[in-house]
Motif scaffolding. Structure first.
Motif, PDB file in Angstrom:
ATOM      1  N   PRO A  34      27.024  26.019   1.260  1.00 11.68           N
ATOM      2  CA  PRO A  34      26.156  26.490   0.449  1.00 11.68           C
ATOM      3  C   PRO A  34      26.206  27.930   1.236  1.00 11.68           C
ATOM      4  O   PRO A  34      25.866  28.957   0.612  1.00 11.68           O
ATOM      5  CB  PRO A  34      24.849  26.259   1.923  1.00 11.68           C
ATOM      6  N   ILE A  35      28.314  27.953   1.366  1.00  5.51           N
ATOM      7  CA  ILE A  35      28.343  29.211   1.358  1.00  5.51           C
ATOM      8  C   ILE A  35      29.002  30.025   0.222  1.00  5.51           C
ATOM      9  O   ILE A  35      29.149  30.887   0.204  1.00  5.51           O
ATOM     10  CB  ILE A  35      30.105  28.855   2.137  1.00  5.51           C
ATOM     11  N   ILE A  36      28.663  29.116  -0.385  1.00  2.00           N
ATOM     12  CA  ILE A  36      29.174  29.226  -2.137  1.00  2.00           C
ATOM     13  C   ILE A  36      27.341  29.532  -2.769  1.00  2.00           C
ATOM     14  O   ILE A  36      26.823  28.791  -3.024  1.00  2.00           O
ATOM     15  CB  ILE A  36      29.724  28.120  -2.985  1.00  2.00           C
ATOM     16  N   PRO A  37      27.846  30.694  -2.860  1.00  2.00           N
ATOM     17  CA  PRO A  37      26.729  31.564  -3.624  1.00  2.00           C
ATOM     18  C   PRO A  37      26.174  30.850  -5.079  1.00  2.00           C
ATOM     19  O   PRO A  37      27.183  31.368  -5.787  1.00  2.00           O
ATOM     20  CB  PRO A  37      26.597  33.184  -3.327  1.00  2.00           C
ATOM     21  N   ALA A  38      24.927  30.752  -5.931  1.00  2.00           N
ATOM     22  CA  ALA A  38      25.244  29.881  -7.007  1.00  2.00           C
ATOM     23  C   ALA A  38      25.923  31.045  -8.123  1.00  2.00           C
ATOM     24  O   ALA A  38      26.090  31.048  -9.075  1.00  2.00           O
ATOM     25  CB  ALA A  38      23.888  29.789  -7.794  1.00  2.00           C
ATOM     26  N   ASP A  39      25.537  32.794  -7.928  1.00  2.00           N
ATOM     27  CA  ASP A  39      26.123  33.364  -8.849  1.00  2.00           C
ATOM     28  C   ASP A  39      27.754  33.986  -8.583  1.00  2.00           C
ATOM     29  O   ASP A  39      27.897  34.329  -9.959  1.00  2.00           O
ATOM     30  CB  ASP A  39      25.970  35.234  -9.003  1.00  2.00           C
ATOM     31  N   ARG A  40      28.344  32.322  -8.490  1.00  2.00           N
ATOM     32  CA  ARG A  40      29.612  32.858  -7.752  1.00  2.00           C
ATOM     33  C   ARG A  40      30.015  32.165  -9.042  1.00  2.00           C
ATOM     34  O   ARG A  40      31.079  32.187  -9.669  1.00  2.00           O
ATOM     35  CB  ARG A  40      30.428  32.792  -6.821  1.00  2.00           C
ATOM     36  N   LEU A  41      28.811  30.991  -9.612  1.00  2.00           N
ATOM     37  CA  LEU A  41      29.992  29.389 -10.661  1.00  2.00           C
ATOM     38  C   LEU A  41      29.851  30.134 -11.724  1.00  2.00           C
ATOM     39  O   LEU A  41      28.924  30.700 -12.545  1.00  2.00           O
ATOM     40  CB  LEU A  41      28.708  28.510 -10.132  1.00  2.00           C
ATOM     41  N   SER A  42      30.877  29.477 -12.550  1.00  2.00           N
ATOM     42  CA  SER A  42      30.839  29.689 -13.823  1.00  2.00           C
ATOM     43  C   SER A  42      30.441  29.417 -14.738  1.00  2.00           C
ATOM     44  O   SER A  42      29.528  28.012 -13.639  1.00  2.00           O
ATOM     45  CB  SER A  42      32.526  29.852 -14.268  1.00  2.00           C
ATOM     46  N   ALA A  43      29.472  29.285 -15.618  1.00  2.00           N
ATOM     47  CA  ALA A  43      28.521  28.291 -16.673  1.00  2.00           C
ATOM     48  C   ALA A  43      28.607  27.167 -16.632  1.00  2.00           C
ATOM     49  O   ALA A  43      28.511  25.909 -16.533  1.00  2.00           O
ATOM     50  CB  ALA A  43      28.386  28.863 -18.062  1.00  2.00           C
ATOM     51  N   ASP A  44      30.120  26.584 -16.617  1.00  2.00           N
ATOM     52  CA  ASP A  44      30.517  25.523 -16.516  1.00  2.00           C
ATOM     53  C   ASP A  44      31.922  25.023 -15.969  1.00  2.00           C
ATOM     54  O   ASP A  44      32.405  24.317 -16.411  1.00  2.00           O
ATOM     55  CB  ASP A  44      31.399  24.723 -18.466  1.00  2.00           C
ATOM     56  N   ILE A  45      31.788  25.247 -14.126  1.00  2.00           N
ATOM     57  CA  ILE A  45      32.446  24.533 -13.757  1.00  2.00           C
ATOM     58  C   ILE A  45      32.453  23.865 -13.478  1.00  2.00           C
ATOM     59  O   ILE A  45      30.978  23.188 -13.447  1.00  2.00           O
ATOM     60  CB  ILE A  45      32.102  25.627 -12.592  1.00  2.00           C
ATOM     61  N   GLN A  46      32.853  22.498 -12.942  1.00  2.00           N
ATOM     62  CA  GLN A  46      33.284  22.111 -12.182  1.00  2.00           C
ATOM     63  C   GLN A  46      33.538  21.280 -10.842  1.00  2.00           C
ATOM     64  O   GLN A  46      34.438  22.267 -10.287  1.00  2.00           O
ATOM     65  CB  GLN A  46      34.103  20.396 -12.899  1.00  2.00           C
ATOM     66  N   MET A  47      33.291  20.461  -9.866  1.00  2.00           N
ATOM     67  CA  MET A  47      33.995  21.061  -8.336  1.00  2.00           C
ATOM     68  C   MET A  47      33.968  19.613  -8.286  1.00  2.00           C
ATOM     69  O   MET A  47      32.878  18.380  -8.170  1.00  2.00           O
ATOM     70  CB  MET A  47      32.615  21.718  -7.490  1.00  2.00           C
ATOM     71  N   ILE A  48      34.738  19.360  -7.032  1.00  2.00           N
ATOM     72  CA  ILE A  48      35.392  17.859  -6.302  1.00  2.00           C
ATOM     73  C   ILE A  48      35.555  18.181  -5.283  1.00  2.00           C
ATOM     74  O   ILE A  48      36.852  19.025  -4.494  1.00  2.00           O
ATOM     75  CB  ILE A  48      36.144  17.093  -7.266  1.00  2.00           C
ATOM     76  N   LEU A  49      35.197  17.985  -4.071  1.00  2.00           N
ATOM     77  CA  LEU A  49      35.447  17.858  -3.041  1.00  2.00           C
ATOM     78  C   LEU A  49      36.506  17.369  -2.427  1.00  2.00           C
ATOM     79  O   LEU A  49      37.425  15.774  -2.727  1.00  2.00           O
ATOM     80  CB  LEU A  49      34.070  17.054  -2.362  1.00  2.00           C
ATOM     81  N   TRP A  50      37.146  18.090  -1.776  1.00  2.00           N
ATOM     82  CA  TRP A  50      38.872  17.928  -1.306  1.00  2.00           C
ATOM     83  C   TRP A  50      38.478  17.211   0.050  1.00  2.00           C
ATOM     84  O   TRP A  50      38.729  17.542   0.595  1.00  2.00           O
ATOM     85  CB  TRP A  50      39.645  18.852  -1.498  1.00  2.00           C
ATOM     86  N   ALA A  51      38.072  15.701  -0.304  1.00  2.00           N
ATOM     87  CA  ALA A  51      37.680  14.708   1.196  1.00  2.00           C
ATOM     88  C   ALA A  51      39.205  14.954   1.634  1.00  2.00           C
ATOM     89  O   ALA A  51      40.462  14.390   1.127  1.00  2.00           O
ATOM     90  CB  ALA A  51      36.999  13.725   0.645  1.00  2.00           C
ATOM     91  N   GLY A  52      39.016  14.837   3.135  1.00  2.00           N
ATOM     92  CA  GLY A  52      40.153  14.462   3.522  1.00  2.00           C
ATOM     93  C   GLY A  52      41.448  15.163   3.686  1.00  2.00           C
ATOM     94  O   GLY A  52      43.222  14.671   4.045  1.00  2.00           O
ATOM     95  N   GLY A  53      41.377  16.357   3.019  1.00  2.00           N
ATOM     96  CA  GLY A  53      42.274  16.956   2.314  1.00  2.00           C
ATOM     97  C   GLY A  53      43.229  18.604   2.805  1.00  2.00           C
ATOM     98  O   GLY A  53      42.974  19.362   2.444  1.00  2.00           O
ATOM     99  N   LEU A  54      42.593  18.661   4.374  1.00  2.00           N
ATOM    100  CA  LEU A  54      42.985  20.139   5.101  1.00  2.00           C
ATOM    101  C   LEU A  54      44.290  19.944   5.186  1.00  2.00           C
ATOM    102  O   LEU A  54      45.053  21.898   4.780  1.00  2.00           O
ATOM    103  CB  LEU A  54      42.152  19.830   6.780  1.00  2.00           C
ATOM    104  N   TYR A  55      45.565  18.819   5.775  1.00  2.00           N
ATOM    105  CA  TYR A  55      46.328  19.225   5.445  1.00  2.00           C
ATOM    106  C   TYR A  55      46.892  18.161   4.803  1.00  2.00           C
ATOM    107  O   TYR A  55      47.097  16.896   6.027  1.00  2.00           O
ATOM    108  CB  TYR A  55      46.360  19.298   7.005  1.00  2.00           C
ATOM    109  N   GLY A  56      47.821  18.364   4.185  1.00  2.00           N
ATOM    110  CA  GLY A  56      48.768  16.799   3.504  1.00  2.00           C
ATOM    111  C   GLY A  56      48.751  15.640   3.217  1.00  2.00           C
ATOM    112  O   GLY A  56      47.202  15.536   3.189  1.00  2.00           O
ATOM    113  N   LEU A  57      49.442  14.753   1.882  1.00  2.00           N
ATOM    114  CA  LEU A  57      48.778  13.908   1.281  1.00  2.00           C
ATOM    115  C   LEU A  57      48.214  12.949   2.322  1.00  2.00           C
ATOM    116  O   LEU A  57      49.051  12.694   3.305  1.00  2.00           O
ATOM    117  CB  LEU A  57      49.710  13.305   0.414  1.00  2.00           C
ATOM    118  N   ASN A  58      47.350  12.152   1.783  1.00  2.00           N
ATOM    119  CA  ASN A  58      46.842  10.847   2.277  1.00  2.00           C
ATOM    120  C   ASN A  58      46.510  10.033   1.577  1.00  2.00           C
ATOM    121  O   ASN A  58      45.724  10.133   0.318  1.00  2.00           O
ATOM    122  CB  ASN A  58      46.135  11.226   3.922  1.00  2.00           C
TER     123      ASN A  58
END
Length: 412
Positions: A134-158
């Motif tokens: 919810p910190i991403i406001p809708a008006d910042r999204l381009s019409a055909d943007i795709q987003m993927i959650l970077w799960a477990g990705g805060l620091y380093g590969l795993n």
């Protein structure tokens, strides 16, 4: 030889391994990679195709100046500006076919700007620790943007984050190979609607407009649809607009998140696009199912359309306010605006016996529309419902007259 090239963007000083992992996955699938570094403080392990110094320069800065001013958010905004300008220029000259951007909250902030700088049809993937937040406001999204959650990705590969990164690599390359970029071979009419049961004119208009040599894109006026419509209008992508569903404007005035942005109904006029307008569904108010209803609306019944949207009706004064706002926005237009008011109703549910039937409030709305739709707006009142053939016929009559006098351009 590679068939498609993907622009890989991120802060290589802190996320080098993750960005290189995505680049390697793209190459392993036969794609090409162009790398762009948007970091400020550190350096990548090996040189990127587009350095942080080039990015800063494109944003009117130097890396040292950004470091010296000492404010991270200011520095990253400058890098976002530079990266957006470079991405727009590189894509326009065919240097890449899709973009994938990696980031936490800071990188995602820049990624949203970069994606908005690119035209519709260019694959845009953002791998983010705050995707769908919810910190991403809708008006910042381009019409055909795709987003993927970077799960477990805060620091380093795993193994967990590799699942997200590899999916993103495959998705952006696959999209670049599969996408049909809008050809613009025929002029495009932009039309807004709200489903096909509540508003039916699209069924009556799409075929005749296509027979006249135009393509027709119909946008669902539930917030993101209006934003996509406005994005294309802003870039001058329409030959004409038929903006016949306006609930996003009423929702904006009501404080609902289901709105088309602060610039709803302003971009077509600013871009020189002629507008045929009708107030379809401007009697309704919609809130997100999870959103708290503001206190001033809690005295009226709300109907759950589904678990995502709850709806009610605007009262008489609120409807007058929406009429005034429509007039205000259209009077800012640099091109002709013709408003059609159907005085027997503006959506299927406001007919007698329907759940939105409120003849007194609708009469006040019509009265206000007659009062405020003055020069330079052209105003036509029809003695019919918006879903009647007579409305579609009038819209086509205006459209044909504008073709005849050159207001609507028939060549792209």
């Amino acid at each position: 030889m590679t068939d498609k090239t993907i622009l890989v963007v991120g802060t290589y000083d802190t996320k080098n391994d993750e960005l290189e992992y995505m680049a390697d996955r793209i190459r392993a699938m036969g794609g090409g990679v162009m790398s762009m570094d948007i970091s400020v403080l550190g350096d990548p392990e090996r040189a990127t195709d587009i350095s942080k110094h080039q990015v800063a320069d494109a944003g009117g800065q130097t890396i040292q100046a950004l470091i010296d001013q000492g404010e991270e958010s200011v520095a990253m905004q400058a890098m976002a500006d530079g990266a957006s300008a470079l991405a727009r220029s590189l894509q326009a000259t065919g240097k890449f076919d899709g973009v994938v951007i990696l980031g936490g909250s800071m990188g995602t902030d820049a990624a949203l700007d970069i994606c908005q700088a690119l035209p519709l049809g260019v694959p845009k993937y953002v791998v983010s620790t705050v995707a769908f937040s919810p910190i991403i406001p809708a008006d910042r999204l381009s019409a055909d943007i795709q987003m993927i959650l970077w799960a477990g990705g805060l620091y380093g590969l795993n193994p967990v984050c590799k699942a997200s990164l590899s999916q993103a690599a495959g998705a952006v390359l696959g999209a670049a190979r599969a996408v049909e970029i809008p050809s613009n071979e025929r002029p495009l009419v932009g039309m807004t609607s709200l489903g096909s049961s509540c508003l039916k004119y699209m069924k009556l208009l799409k075929g005749p407009l296509e027979e006249r040599g135009f393509d027709v894109a119909i946008f669902h006026a539930t917030g993101m649809g209006g934003m996509a419509y406005e994005s294309i209008a802003r870039s001058g992508g329409f030959a004409c607009v038929m903006d016949f569903a306006l609930p996003e404007l009423g929702n904006l005035l009501a404080g609902s998140v289901i709105n088309g942005g602060e610039d709803r109904m302003l971009n077509a006029g600013a871009a020189g696009i002629p507008q045929i307008v009708a107030p379809g569904c401007l009697d309704l108010i919609d809130f997100a199912g999870w959103q708290d209803i503001p206190d001033r609306y809690k005295d009226r019944p709300f109907h759950p359309h589904n678990r995502l949207i709850v709806s009610s009706g605007l009262n008489a004064e609120e409807r007058r306010e929406t009429a005034r706002e429509v007039a205000k926005r259209l009077k800012a237009s640099a091109t002709p605006a013709h408003v059609i008011l159907t005085n027997k109703g503006i959506e299927e549910w406001d007919k007698e016996g329907g759940p939105a039937h409120d003849p007194d409030a609708f009469a006040e709305f019509c009265d206000e529309m007659r009062r405020v739709m003055t020069d330079p707006i052209t105003f036509t009142e029809l003695d019919c419902h918006i879903n009647n053939q007579a409305f579609a016929d009038k819209a086509l009559e205006i459209f044909d007259a504008w073709i005849a006098d050159g207001t609507i351009k028939t060549e792209t």
